[in-house]
Scaffold this motif. Structure first.
Motif, PDB file in Angstrom:
ATOM      1  N   ASN A  65      35.019  47.059  30.764  1.00 10.07           N
ATOM      2  CA  ASN A  65      34.180  47.143  29.573  1.00 10.07           C
ATOM      3  C   ASN A  65      33.864  45.722  29.106  1.00 10.07           C
ATOM      4  N   VAL A  66      32.584  45.351  29.116  1.00  6.53           N
ATOM      5  CA  VAL A  66      32.178  43.994  28.732  1.00  6.53           C
ATOM      6  C   VAL A  66      31.320  43.993  27.467  1.00  6.53           C
ATOM      7  N   LYS A  67      31.287  45.096  26.739  1.00  8.09           N
ATOM      8  CA  LYS A  67      30.431  45.227  25.547  1.00  8.09           C
ATOM      9  C   LYS A  67      30.707  44.157  24.502  1.00  8.09           C
ATOM     10  N   ASN A  68      31.974  43.746  24.370  1.00  4.58           N
ATOM     11  CA  ASN A  68      32.349  42.802  23.312  1.00  4.58           C
ATOM     12  C   ASN A  68      32.317  41.345  23.750  1.00  4.58           C
ATOM     13  N   LEU A  69      31.854  41.073  24.954  1.00  6.17           N
ATOM     14  CA  LEU A  69      31.809  39.690  25.439  1.00  6.17           C
ATOM     15  C   LEU A  69      30.440  39.075  25.181  1.00  6.17           C
ATOM     16  N   SER A  70      30.430  37.771  25.039  1.00  7.32           N
ATOM     17  CA  SER A  70      29.177  37.041  24.833  1.00  7.32           C
ATOM     18  C   SER A  70      28.367  37.011  26.120  1.00  7.32           C
ATOM     19  N   ASN A  71      27.066  36.898  25.971  1.00  9.27           N
ATOM     20  CA  ASN A  71      26.199  36.723  27.138  1.00  9.27           C
ATOM     21  C   ASN A  71      26.615  35.468  27.890  1.00  9.27           C
ATOM     22  N   GLY A  72      26.489  35.501  29.205  1.00 13.60           N
ATOM     23  CA  GLY A  72      26.800  34.318  29.988  1.00 13.60           C
ATOM     24  C   GLY A  72      27.262  34.664  31.383  1.00 13.60           C
ATOM     25  N   ILE A  73      27.736  33.631  32.082  1.00 15.78           N
ATOM     26  CA  ILE A  73      28.212  33.767  33.455  1.00 15.78           C
ATOM     27  C   ILE A  73      29.731  33.899  33.431  1.00 15.78           C
ATOM     28  N   TYR A  74      30.218  34.866  34.200  1.00 11.03           N
ATOM     29  CA  TYR A  74      31.647  35.136  34.318  1.00 11.03           C
ATOM     30  C   TYR A  74      31.973  35.298  35.801  1.00 11.03           C
ATOM     31  N   PHE A  75      33.254  35.321  36.106  1.00 10.24           N
ATOM     32  CA  PHE A  75      33.699  35.534  37.479  1.00 10.24           C
ATOM     33  C   PHE A  75      34.759  36.624  37.508  1.00 10.24           C
ATOM     34  N   VAL A  76      34.608  37.556  38.435  1.00  9.49           N
ATOM     35  CA  VAL A  76      35.649  38.535  38.700  1.00  9.49           C
ATOM     36  C   VAL A  76      36.501  37.945  39.813  1.00  9.49           C
ATOM     37  N   ARG A  77      37.805  37.810  39.561  1.00  5.25           N
ATOM     38  CA  ARG A  77      38.724  37.276  40.569  1.00  5.25           C
ATOM     39  C   ARG A  77      39.632  38.408  41.032  1.00  5.25           C
ATOM     40  N   LEU A  78      39.589  38.646  42.336  1.00 11.69           N
ATOM     41  CA  LEU A  78      40.405  39.692  42.948  1.00 11.69           C
ATOM     42  C   LEU A  78      41.379  39.033  43.915  1.00 11.69           C
ATOM     43  N   ILE A  79      42.651  39.380  43.785  1.00 14.45           N
ATOM     44  CA  ILE A  79      43.675  38.789  44.631  1.00 14.45           C
ATOM     45  C   ILE A  79      44.350  39.899  45.422  1.00 14.45           C
ATOM     46  N   SER A  80      44.434  39.704  46.742  1.00 10.06           N
ATOM     47  CA  SER A  80      45.125  40.660  47.605  1.00 10.06           C
ATOM     48  C   SER A  80      46.009  39.891  48.577  1.00 10.06           C
ATOM     49  N   GLU A  81      46.742  40.630  49.391  1.00  6.90           N
ATOM     50  CA  GLU A  81      47.577  39.985  50.404  1.00  6.90           C
ATOM     51  C   GLU A  81      46.730  39.289  51.453  1.00  6.90           C
ATOM     52  N   LYS A  82      45.446  39.619  51.543  1.00  7.79           N
ATOM     53  CA  LYS A  82      44.538  39.020  52.522  1.00  7.79           C
ATOM     54  C   LYS A  82      43.805  37.793  51.983  1.00  7.79           C
ATOM     55  N   GLY A  83      43.879  37.538  50.662  1.00  4.03           N
ATOM     56  CA  GLY A  83      43.210  36.369  50.113  1.00  4.03           C
ATOM     57  C   GLY A  83      42.672  36.609  48.711  1.00  4.03           C
ATOM     58  N   ILE A  84      41.854  35.670  48.263  1.00  4.87           N
ATOM     59  CA  ILE A  84      41.285  35.686  46.911  1.00  4.87           C
ATOM     60  C   ILE A  84      39.772  35.736  47.028  1.00  4.87           C
ATOM     61  N   VAL A  85      39.160  36.572  46.185  1.00  7.12           N
ATOM     62  CA  VAL A  85      37.706  36.671  46.129  1.00  7.12           C
ATOM     63  C   VAL A  85      37.271  36.394  44.699  1.00  7.12           C
ATOM     64  N   ASN A  86      36.274  35.534  44.536  1.00  8.53           N
ATOM     65  CA  ASN A  86      35.656  35.283  43.243  1.00  8.53           C
ATOM     66  C   ASN A  86      34.193  35.711  43.333  1.00  8.53           C
ATOM     67  N   LYS A  87      33.776  36.606  42.431  1.00  6.54           N
ATOM     68  CA  LYS A  87      32.392  37.082  42.418  1.00  6.54           C
ATOM     69  C   LYS A  87      31.780  36.760  41.067  1.00  6.54           C
ATOM     70  N   LYS A  88      30.589  36.166  41.103  1.00  4.92           N
ATOM     71  CA  LYS A  88      29.896  35.799  39.871  1.00  4.92           C
ATOM     72  C   LYS A  88      29.178  37.019  39.305  1.00  4.92           C
ATOM     73  N   VAL A  89      29.313  37.205  37.980  1.00  7.29           N
ATOM     74  CA  VAL A  89      28.573  38.246  37.290  1.00  7.29           C
ATOM     75  C   VAL A  89      27.931  37.649  36.050  1.00  7.29           C
ATOM     76  N   VAL A  90      26.811  38.223  35.653  1.00 10.51           N
ATOM     77  CA  VAL A  90      26.098  37.778  34.467  1.00 10.51           C
ATOM     78  C   VAL A  90      26.142  38.892  33.435  1.00 10.51           C
ATOM     79  N   ILE A  91      26.585  38.558  32.233  1.00  8.58           N
ATOM     80  CA  ILE A  91      26.570  39.513  31.123  1.00  8.58           C
ATOM     81  C   ILE A  91      25.347  39.191  30.275  1.00  8.58           C
ATOM     82  N   ASN A  92      24.524  40.205  30.063  1.00 14.34           N
ATOM     83  CA  ASN A  92      23.290  40.045  29.314  1.00 14.34           C
ATOM     84  C   ASN A  92      23.041  41.318  28.522  1.00 14.34           C
ATOM     85  N   HIS A  93      23.365  41.262  27.207  1.00 10.96           N
ATOM     86  CA  HIS A  93      23.208  42.451  26.349  1.00 10.96           C
ATOM     87  C   HIS A  93      21.773  42.623  25.910  1.00 10.96           C
TER      88      HIS A  93
END
Length: 93
Positions: A65-93
């Motif tokens: 849920n990103v309703k309460n976040l400010s507009n802008g660029i964010y990153f989703v960071r996922l960590i697993s036993e196989k490595g780390i993934v960073n994905k860029k997302v843009v929040i724009n209300h």
């Protein structure tokens, strides 16, 4: 004789769908393989972890849920036993 083995090459990034992007209220994450992600975080542009509510909709998906976040660029960071993934997302209300 020569003994060899084939190393499994894993492209974690291609096994994760994050949508919609840009997002205005609910960001959805869908995992296409059964990788065990021990950590899923949302970071702001400076790398600081943002407090958000995650909900597990199934074993292979999450919602943020990103309703309460400010507009802008964010990153989703996922960590697993196989490595780390960073994905860029843009929040724009």
């Amino acid at each position: 004789t020569k003994v060899g083995f084939q190393e499994e090459v894993v492209n974690l990034e291609s096994n994760i769908l994050i949508f919609p992007n840009p997002v205005n209220s609910t960001l959805k994450l869908k995992f296409l393989n059964s990788y065990n992600f021990s950590s899923v975080k949302l970071l702001d542009i400076s790398g600081k972890q943002v407090s958000v509510t995650f909900s597990e909709t199934a074993n292979d998906s999450r919602q943020i849920n990103v309703k309460n976040l400010s507009n802008g660029i964010y990153f989703v960071r996922l960590i697993s036993e196989k490595g780390i993934v960073n994905k860029k997302v843009v929040i724009n209300h």
